[in-house]
Design a protein around this motif. Structure first.
Motif, PDB file in Angstrom:
ATOM      1  N   LEU A   1      -9.516   7.153   9.889  1.00 45.25           N
ATOM      2  CA  LEU A   1      -9.694   6.535  11.205  1.00 45.25           C
ATOM      3  C   LEU A   1      -9.703   7.607  12.305  1.00 45.25           C
ATOM      4  O   LEU A   1     -10.498   7.537  13.261  1.00 45.25           O
ATOM      5  CB  LEU A   1      -8.598   5.521  11.484  1.00 45.25           C
ATOM      6  CG  LEU A   1      -8.723   4.197  10.730  1.00 45.25           C
ATOM      7  CD1 LEU A   1      -7.506   3.319  11.000  1.00 45.25           C
ATOM      8  CD2 LEU A   1      -9.982   3.483  11.146  1.00 45.25           C
ATOM      9  N   VAL A   2      -8.852   8.596  12.185  1.00 49.71           N
ATOM     10  CA  VAL A   2      -8.815   9.674  13.179  1.00 49.71           C
ATOM     11  C   VAL A   2     -10.133  10.447  13.121  1.00 49.71           C
ATOM     12  O   VAL A   2     -10.744  10.749  14.164  1.00 49.71           O
ATOM     13  CB  VAL A   2      -7.599  10.591  12.938  1.00 49.71           C
ATOM     14  CG1 VAL A   2      -7.697  11.868  13.752  1.00 49.71           C
ATOM     15  CG2 VAL A   2      -6.313   9.867  13.277  1.00 49.71           C
ATOM     16  N   LEU A   3     -10.573  10.781  11.914  1.00 49.34           N
ATOM     17  CA  LEU A   3     -11.843  11.509  11.766  1.00 49.34           C
ATOM     18  C   LEU A   3     -13.007  10.676  12.290  1.00 49.34           C
ATOM     19  O   LEU A   3     -13.914  11.193  12.955  1.00 49.34           O
ATOM     20  CB  LEU A   3     -12.072  11.882  10.306  1.00 49.34           C
ATOM     21  CG  LEU A   3     -11.242  13.056   9.774  1.00 49.34           C
ATOM     22  CD1 LEU A   3     -11.511  13.270   8.297  1.00 49.34           C
ATOM     23  CD2 LEU A   3     -11.531  14.321  10.540  1.00 49.34           C
ATOM     24  N   ALA A   4     -13.001   9.386  11.996  1.00 49.67           N
ATOM     25  CA  ALA A   4     -14.069   8.500  12.469  1.00 49.67           C
ATOM     26  C   ALA A   4     -14.056   8.431  13.997  1.00 49.67           C
ATOM     27  O   ALA A   4     -15.127   8.416  14.634  1.00 49.67           O
ATOM     28  CB  ALA A   4     -13.912   7.113  11.859  1.00 49.67           C
ATOM     29  N   SER A   5     -12.872   8.383  14.611  1.00 54.65           N
ATOM     30  CA  SER A   5     -12.810   8.309  16.075  1.00 54.65           C
ATOM     31  C   SER A   5     -13.293   9.642  16.687  1.00 54.65           C
ATOM     32  O   SER A   5     -13.996   9.652  17.692  1.00 54.65           O
ATOM     33  CB  SER A   5     -11.422   7.955  16.552  1.00 54.65           C
ATOM     34  OG  SER A   5     -10.526   9.027  16.386  1.00 54.65           O
TER      35      SER A   5
ATOM     36  N   MET B   1       0.813  -1.160   0.000  1.00 53.81           N
ATOM     37  CA  MET B   1       0.000   0.000   0.000  1.00 53.81           C
ATOM     38  C   MET B   1       0.870   1.242   0.000  1.00 53.81           C
ATOM     39  O   MET B   1       1.946   1.249   0.591  1.00 53.81           O
ATOM     40  CB  MET B   1      -0.811   0.002   1.269  1.00 53.81           C
ATOM     41  CG  MET B   1      -2.224  -0.259   0.989  1.00 53.81           C
ATOM     42  SD  MET B   1      -3.162   0.477   2.157  1.00 53.81           S
ATOM     43  CE  MET B   1      -4.266  -0.335   2.744  1.00 53.81           C
ATOM     44  N   SER B   2       0.319   2.177  -0.612  1.00 52.44           N
ATOM     45  CA  SER B   2       1.126   3.380  -0.733  1.00 52.44           C
ATOM     46  C   SER B   2       0.985   4.217   0.534  1.00 52.44           C
ATOM     47  O   SER B   2       0.061   4.057   1.327  1.00 52.44           O
ATOM     48  CB  SER B   2       0.684   4.149  -1.968  1.00 52.44           C
ATOM     49  OG  SER B   2      -0.540   4.757  -1.728  1.00 52.44           O
ATOM     50  N   THR B   3       1.905   5.120   0.710  1.00 50.45           N
ATOM     51  CA  THR B   3       1.885   5.954   1.903  1.00 50.45           C
ATOM     52  C   THR B   3       0.700   6.917   1.851  1.00 50.45           C
ATOM     53  O   THR B   3       0.152   7.269   2.894  1.00 50.45           O
ATOM     54  CB  THR B   3       3.188   6.778   2.002  1.00 50.45           C
ATOM     55  OG1 THR B   3       3.360   7.541   0.875  1.00 50.45           O
ATOM     56  CG2 THR B   3       4.334   5.913   2.340  1.00 50.45           C
ATOM     57  N   TRP B   4       0.373   7.239   0.629  1.00 51.50           N
ATOM     58  CA  TRP B   4      -0.770   8.136   0.507  1.00 51.50           C
ATOM     59  C   TRP B   4      -2.044   7.432   0.952  1.00 51.50           C
ATOM     60  O   TRP B   4      -2.873   7.995   1.663  1.00 51.50           O
ATOM     61  CB  TRP B   4      -0.880   8.569  -0.967  1.00 51.50           C
ATOM     62  CG  TRP B   4      -2.001   9.503  -1.164  1.00 51.50           C
ATOM     63  CD1 TRP B   4      -2.010  10.808  -0.927  1.00 51.50           C
ATOM     64  CD2 TRP B   4      -3.281   9.170  -1.636  1.00 51.50           C
ATOM     65  NE1 TRP B   4      -3.216  11.352  -1.214  1.00 51.50           N
ATOM     66  CE2 TRP B   4      -4.037  10.323  -1.666  1.00 51.50           C
ATOM     67  CE3 TRP B   4      -3.912   7.975  -2.049  1.00 51.50           C
ATOM     68  CZ2 TRP B   4      -5.363  10.380  -2.081  1.00 51.50           C
ATOM     69  CZ3 TRP B   4      -5.228   8.049  -2.474  1.00 51.50           C
ATOM     70  CH2 TRP B   4      -5.932   9.242  -2.471  1.00 51.50           C
ATOM     71  N   ALA B   5      -2.232   6.205   0.625  1.00 51.02           N
ATOM     72  CA  ALA B   5      -3.390   5.424   1.003  1.00 51.02           C
ATOM     73  C   ALA B   5      -3.371   5.193   2.499  1.00 51.02           C
ATOM     74  O   ALA B   5      -4.417   5.236   3.169  1.00 51.02           O
ATOM     75  CB  ALA B   5      -3.413   4.108   0.260  1.00 51.02           C
ATOM     76  N   LEU B   6      -2.169   4.930   3.042  1.00 44.08           N
ATOM     77  CA  LEU B   6      -2.078   4.718   4.486  1.00 44.08           C
ATOM     78  C   LEU B   6      -2.427   6.008   5.233  1.00 44.08           C
ATOM     79  O   LEU B   6      -3.084   5.976   6.267  1.00 44.08           O
ATOM     80  CB  LEU B   6      -0.675   4.259   4.870  1.00 44.08           C
ATOM     81  CG  LEU B   6      -0.370   2.794   4.586  1.00 44.08           C
ATOM     82  CD1 LEU B   6       1.084   2.495   4.904  1.00 44.08           C
ATOM     83  CD2 LEU B   6      -1.260   1.903   5.408  1.00 44.08           C
ATOM     84  N   ARG B   7      -1.946   7.088   4.724  1.00 43.61           N
ATOM     85  CA  ARG B   7      -2.257   8.365   5.368  1.00 43.61           C
ATOM     86  C   ARG B   7      -3.757   8.657   5.270  1.00 43.61           C
ATOM     87  O   ARG B   7      -4.346   9.153   6.234  1.00 43.61           O
ATOM     88  CB  ARG B   7      -1.481   9.487   4.680  1.00 43.61           C
ATOM     89  CG  ARG B   7      -0.068   9.514   5.103  1.00 43.61           C
ATOM     90  CD  ARG B   7       0.586  10.713   4.496  1.00 43.61           C
ATOM     91  NE  ARG B   7       2.000  10.650   4.765  1.00 43.61           N
ATOM     92  CZ  ARG B   7       2.895  11.367   4.187  1.00 43.61           C
ATOM     93  NH1 ARG B   7       2.533  12.226   3.254  1.00 43.61           N
ATOM     94  NH2 ARG B   7       4.154  11.263   4.495  1.00 43.61           N
ATOM     95  N   SER B   8      -4.339   8.357   4.152  1.00 41.91           N
ATOM     96  CA  SER B   8      -5.774   8.592   3.974  1.00 41.91           C
ATOM     97  C   SER B   8      -6.564   7.716   4.929  1.00 41.91           C
ATOM     98  O   SER B   8      -7.547   8.161   5.558  1.00 41.91           O
ATOM     99  CB  SER B   8      -6.203   8.266   2.550  1.00 41.91           C
ATOM    100  OG  SER B   8      -5.621   9.158   1.659  1.00 41.91           O
ATOM    101  N   VAL B   9      -6.177   6.468   5.054  1.00 44.50           N
ATOM    102  CA  VAL B   9      -6.879   5.544   5.964  1.00 44.50           C
ATOM    103  C   VAL B   9      -6.674   6.015   7.395  1.00 44.50           C
ATOM    104  O   VAL B   9      -7.613   6.014   8.208  1.00 44.50           O
ATOM    105  CB  VAL B   9      -6.366   4.100   5.758  1.00 44.50           C
ATOM    106  CG1 VAL B   9      -6.867   3.178   6.857  1.00 44.50           C
ATOM    107  CG2 VAL B   9      -6.770   3.592   4.412  1.00 44.50           C
ATOM    108  N   ALA B  10      -5.462   6.454   7.734  1.00 46.77           N
ATOM    109  CA  ALA B  10      -5.187   6.918   9.087  1.00 46.77           C
ATOM    110  C   ALA B  10      -6.003   8.173   9.374  1.00 46.77           C
ATOM    111  O   ALA B  10      -6.588   8.337  10.463  1.00 46.77           O
ATOM    112  CB  ALA B  10      -3.700   7.188   9.254  1.00 46.77           C
ATOM    113  N   LEU B  11      -6.048   9.074   8.388  1.00 48.41           N
ATOM    114  CA  LEU B  11      -6.839  10.291   8.556  1.00 48.41           C
ATOM    115  C   LEU B  11      -8.311   9.950   8.709  1.00 48.41           C
ATOM    116  O   LEU B  11      -9.009  10.526   9.550  1.00 48.41           O
ATOM    117  CB  LEU B  11      -6.610  11.222   7.354  1.00 48.41           C
ATOM    118  CG  LEU B  11      -7.368  12.546   7.404  1.00 48.41           C
ATOM    119  CD1 LEU B  11      -6.930  13.369   8.604  1.00 48.41           C
ATOM    120  CD2 LEU B  11      -7.163  13.317   6.124  1.00 48.41           C
TER     121      LEU B  11
END
Length: 165
Positions: free
Chosen positions: A13-17, A1-11
């Motif tokens: 997840l943070v927004l969802a939390s 996975m690309s870092t951009w995808a990981l950052r998007s997923v992390a973002l």
């Protein structure tokens, strides 16, 4: 996975939390507001019930006081009526005695001047007897009216006092 995808997923997840923490806070706030509203409504209903009960008790107390005043006034009227009946009987005896006295004021005899004086005295005695009868009847009427007014005034005062107690 690309870092951009990981950052998007992390973002995401943070927004969802954050979003779920926000929603949980709103839910807790709504629950607290509903609970406090429920407590307030329960207190209001209790106060209303107690107020109604107190008002009913006060109304009952006033009604009982009014009935007591009416009963007392009725007793007073009966006492006054009995007293008036006794007074009327005494007045009638006095009138009867005065009429008898007026009828017996005559002086039979040979002296015409004495007979004329006796007739004049008998007429005067009859007038005085009639005047006494009228005065006694009027005094009885006034006494009855006074008794009624006094009893009504005392009942009114007692009724007012019972209401403002």
């Amino acid at each position: 996975m690309s870092t951009w995808a990981l950052r998007s997923v992390a973002l995401l997840l943070v927004l969802a939390s954050y979003w779920s923490a926000y929603q949980h806070g709103r839910s807790v706030e709504r629950t607290d507001a509903a609970l406090s509203a429920s407590h307030r409504d329960t207190g209001d209903r209790l106060a209303e019930v107690l107020g109604e009960r107190g008002a009913r008790q006060e109304e009952q107390r006033r009604a009982e006081a009014q009935e007591e005043v009416r009963a007392h006034a009725k007793q007073e009227h009966q006492v006054a009526h009995a007293g008036a009946a006794g007074t009327d009987a005494a007045g009638q005896r006095l009138q009867h005695d005065a009429a008898k006295l007026a009828a017996t004021v005559s002086c039979p005899g040979p002296d015409t001047a004495a007979i004329a004086r006796a007739q004049a005295a008998a007429r005067a005695a009859m007038v005085l007897s009639d005047l006494l009868a009228r005065a006694d009847a009027r005094a009885g009427e006034l006494a009855k009216a006074y008794d009624r007014a006094r009893i009504a005034g005392l009942a009114c005062e007692a009724s007012y006092t019972a209401l403002v107690k």
